[in-house]
Write a protein that holds these residues in place. Structure first.
Motif, PDB file in Angstrom:
ATOM      1  N   ASN A  20       0.835  -1.193   0.000  1.00  0.00           N
ATOM      2  CA  ASN A  20       0.000   0.000   0.000  1.00  0.00           C
ATOM      3  C   ASN A  20       0.872   1.246   0.000  1.00  0.00           C
ATOM      4  N   SER A  21       0.229   2.406   0.030  1.00  0.00           N
ATOM      5  CA  SER A  21       0.969   3.668  -0.016  1.00  0.00           C
ATOM      6  C   SER A  21       1.818   3.885   1.233  1.00  0.00           C
ATOM      7  N   ASN A  22       1.347   3.398   2.372  1.00  0.00           N
ATOM      8  CA  ASN A  22       2.138   3.536   3.597  1.00  0.00           C
ATOM      9  C   ASN A  22       3.464   2.798   3.481  1.00  0.00           C
ATOM     10  N   ASP A  23       3.409   1.573   2.938  1.00  0.00           N
ATOM     11  CA  ASP A  23       4.644   0.820   2.702  1.00  0.00           C
ATOM     12  C   ASP A  23       5.560   1.577   1.749  1.00  0.00           C
ATOM     13  N   ALA A  24       4.993   2.106   0.685  1.00  0.00           N
ATOM     14  CA  ALA A  24       5.787   2.803  -0.322  1.00  0.00           C
ATOM     15  C   ALA A  24       6.510   4.008   0.271  1.00  0.00           C
ATOM     16  N   ILE A  25       5.783   4.791   1.052  1.00  0.00           N
ATOM     17  CA  ILE A  25       6.375   5.978   1.680  1.00  0.00           C
ATOM     18  C   ILE A  25       7.492   5.576   2.644  1.00  0.00           C
ATOM     19  N   LYS A  26       7.276   4.503   3.392  1.00  0.00           N
ATOM     20  CA  LYS A  26       8.290   4.058   4.361  1.00  0.00           C
ATOM     21  C   LYS A  26       9.535   3.529   3.655  1.00  0.00           C
ATOM     22  N   VAL A  27       9.349   2.843   2.526  1.00  0.00           N
ATOM     23  CA  VAL A  27      10.499   2.355   1.751  1.00  0.00           C
ATOM     24  C   VAL A  27      11.383   3.526   1.327  1.00  0.00           C
ATOM     25  N   ILE A  28      10.762   4.593   0.848  1.00  0.00           N
ATOM     26  CA  ILE A  28      11.524   5.778   0.444  1.00  0.00           C
ATOM     27  C   ILE A  28      12.192   6.423   1.658  1.00  0.00           C
ATOM     28  N   SER A  29      11.487   6.498   2.766  1.00  0.00           N
ATOM     29  CA  SER A  29      12.042   7.134   3.965  1.00  0.00           C
ATOM     30  C   SER A  29      13.216   6.354   4.539  1.00  0.00           C
ATOM     31  N   LYS A  30      13.268   5.031   4.275  1.00  0.00           N
ATOM     32  CA  LYS A  30      14.351   4.192   4.792  1.00  0.00           C
ATOM     33  C   LYS A  30      15.604   4.244   3.921  1.00  0.00           C
ATOM     34  N   GLY A  31      15.501   4.849   2.723  1.00  0.00           N
ATOM     35  CA  GLY A  31      16.721   5.008   1.943  1.00  0.00           C
ATOM     36  C   GLY A  31      16.645   4.691   0.468  1.00  0.00           C
ATOM     37  N   ALA A  32      15.510   4.131  -0.001  1.00  0.00           N
ATOM     38  CA  ALA A  32      15.383   3.870  -1.436  1.00  0.00           C
ATOM     39  C   ALA A  32      15.055   5.157  -2.178  1.00  0.00           C
ATOM     40  N   ASP A  33      15.533   5.276  -3.402  1.00  0.00           N
ATOM     41  CA  ASP A  33      15.230   6.439  -4.228  1.00  0.00           C
ATOM     42  C   ASP A  33      13.935   6.261  -5.011  1.00  0.00           C
ATOM     43  N   ARG A  34      13.675   5.013  -5.406  1.00  0.00           N
ATOM     44  CA  ARG A  34      12.443   4.709  -6.140  1.00  0.00           C
ATOM     45  C   ARG A  34      11.957   3.336  -5.725  1.00  0.00           C
ATOM     46  N   ILE A  35      10.701   3.034  -6.065  1.00  0.00           N
ATOM     47  CA  ILE A  35      10.139   1.715  -5.779  1.00  0.00           C
ATOM     48  C   ILE A  35       9.714   1.052  -7.080  1.00  0.00           C
ATOM     49  N   ILE A  36       9.646  -0.271  -7.022  1.00  0.00           N
ATOM     50  CA  ILE A  36       9.122  -1.037  -8.152  1.00  0.00           C
ATOM     51  C   ILE A  36       8.024  -1.950  -7.624  1.00  0.00           C
ATOM     52  N   CYS A  37       6.908  -2.018  -8.319  1.00  0.00           N
ATOM     53  CA  CYS A  37       5.757  -2.804  -7.876  1.00  0.00           C
ATOM     54  C   CYS A  37       5.377  -3.818  -8.943  1.00  0.00           C
ATOM     55  N   ASP A  38       5.195  -5.046  -8.525  1.00  0.00           N
ATOM     56  CA  ASP A  38       4.786  -6.128  -9.415  1.00  0.00           C
ATOM     57  C   ASP A  38       3.390  -6.608  -9.035  1.00  0.00           C
ATOM     58  N   HIS A  39       3.281  -7.303  -7.915  1.00  0.00           N
ATOM     59  CA  HIS A  39       1.982  -7.847  -7.485  1.00  0.00           C
ATOM     60  C   HIS A  39       0.953  -6.724  -7.311  1.00  0.00           C
ATOM     61  N   LEU A  40       1.337  -5.644  -6.660  1.00  0.00           N
ATOM     62  CA  LEU A  40       0.420  -4.524  -6.446  1.00  0.00           C
ATOM     63  C   LEU A  40       0.036  -3.871  -7.766  1.00  0.00           C
ATOM     64  N   PHE A  41       0.978  -3.759  -8.670  1.00  0.00           N
ATOM     65  CA  PHE A  41       0.754  -3.134  -9.969  1.00  0.00           C
ATOM     66  C   PHE A  41      -0.291  -3.890 -10.774  1.00  0.00           C
ATOM     67  N   ARG A  42      -0.271  -5.200 -10.695  1.00  0.00           N
ATOM     68  CA  ARG A  42      -1.209  -6.013 -11.463  1.00  0.00           C
ATOM     69  C   ARG A  42      -2.547  -6.217 -10.780  1.00  0.00           C
ATOM     70  N   ASN A  43      -2.590  -6.053  -9.450  1.00  0.00           N
ATOM     71  CA  ASN A  43      -3.791  -6.436  -8.718  1.00  0.00           C
ATOM     72  C   ASN A  43      -4.511  -5.311  -7.980  1.00  0.00           C
ATOM     73  N   ASN A  44      -3.880  -4.139  -7.832  1.00  0.00           N
ATOM     74  CA  ASN A  44      -4.523  -3.070  -7.078  1.00  0.00           C
ATOM     75  C   ASN A  44      -4.217  -1.717  -7.711  1.00  0.00           C
ATOM     76  N   PRO A  45      -4.830  -1.430  -8.858  1.00  0.00           N
ATOM     77  CA  PRO A  45      -4.535  -0.179  -9.566  1.00  0.00           C
ATOM     78  C   PRO A  45      -4.873   1.068  -8.749  1.00  0.00           C
ATOM     79  N   LYS A  46      -5.887   1.005  -7.895  1.00  0.00           N
ATOM     80  CA  LYS A  46      -6.259   2.175  -7.088  1.00  0.00           C
ATOM     81  C   LYS A  46      -5.122   2.563  -6.145  1.00  0.00           C
ATOM     82  N   GLU A  47      -4.448   1.550  -5.593  1.00  0.00           N
ATOM     83  CA  GLU A  47      -3.358   1.842  -4.666  1.00  0.00           C
ATOM     84  C   GLU A  47      -2.145   2.407  -5.414  1.00  0.00           C
TER      85      GLU A  47
END
Length: 249
Positions: free
Chosen positions: A86-113
């Motif tokens: 979800n978006s909370n996970d995504a924001i935390k990933v960036i806050s922990k040090g990643a510059d960008r995220i990549i989504c596979d399962h979420l991208f195919r199954n939850n377009p709203k998120e």
């Protein structure tokens, strides 16, 4: 289009780096941080860390690993994928040090998120991921959790065409891990999407990289296993290509 780049891929399963072959077999490689430091020293343009067990077992992102990588002083931008729910996970990933995220399962199954993440972080932070197989008639996407294929969905097409993501990672999942085997038929199905593409799976040699990255909508080529076989692998690939194609520091 983003500048052409060479991305080094580290595949992680159960907290260690592995060599993956066609989504069916794997061999251990060792410590993730050690591999990341190698890729950083060898001057790849980005490092992609994909934790392939996180979504399968609903573990969430590996925040401890992201934080560890963020603390070792990498000069190279870090992309993280795996377990983002979800978006909370995504924001935390960036806050922990990643510059960008990549989504596979979420991208195919939850377009709203995905749309929510795009709104909160900006589309430049998000890469959509699709493991695919091409036939002469259709392009199929592969779900590594259910181990089933299905045609490319309308929801995914809407996300791509609606510019909810910055780039699309296309994975030739059958040839993943086998250098020189990327199926170019895949590209014929996505040219009309007019989105920036990252190609991964079955890519290794300099000649192959040169051919693939010359595509008008190909912004990057990602390589995993073969970069670990020789220390000068990145240098040899870049040396064979026009220097201006790649990001300059």
């Amino acid at each position: 289009m983003l500048k052409k780049r060479l991305i080094g891929v580290i595949t992680v399963y159960e907290k260690i780096a592995i060599q993956s072959f066609g989504y069916t077999k794997s061999l251990p490689l060792g410590d993730v941080a050690d591999l990341a430091e190698n890729l950083d020293r060898w001057d790849v343009d980005e490092i992609l860390v994909q934790s392939i067990d996180r979504s399968k077992y609903n573990l969430g992102p590996n925040f401890k690993l992201i934080e560890q990588l963020g603390n070792i002083g990498l000069r190279t931008p870090l992309i993280y994928g795996g377990g983002i729910r979800n978006s909370n996970d995504a924001i935390k990933v960036i806050s922990k040090g990643a510059d960008r995220i990549i989504c596979d399962h979420l991208f195919r199954n939850n377009p709203k998120e995905i749309l929510k993440i795009s709104k909160q972080l900006g589309r430049q932070c998000i890469i959509g991921s699709l493991p695919v197989r091409a036939t002469n008639e259709k392009l199929f996407t592969y779900d590594y959790i259910s181990r089933k294929e299905k045609p490319l969905s309308a929801n995914v097409l809407k996300l791509i065409q609606g510019k909810a993501i910055s780039e699309l990672l296309l994975i030739d999942y059958l040839n993943e891990g086998f250098s020189g085997q990327f199926d170019k038929k895949i590209l014929s199905y996505v040219e009309k999407l007019k989105t920036d593409l990252i190609l991964f799976g079955g890519i290794g040699g300099a000649d192959q990289v040169k051919e693939l990255i010359s595509g008008n909508n190909v912004s990057a080529v990602a390589i995993g296993n073969s970069l670990n076989y020789r220390e000068d692998g990145v240098h040899l690939i870049k040396k064979s290509l026009p220097f201006q194609m790649f990001r300059q520091e």
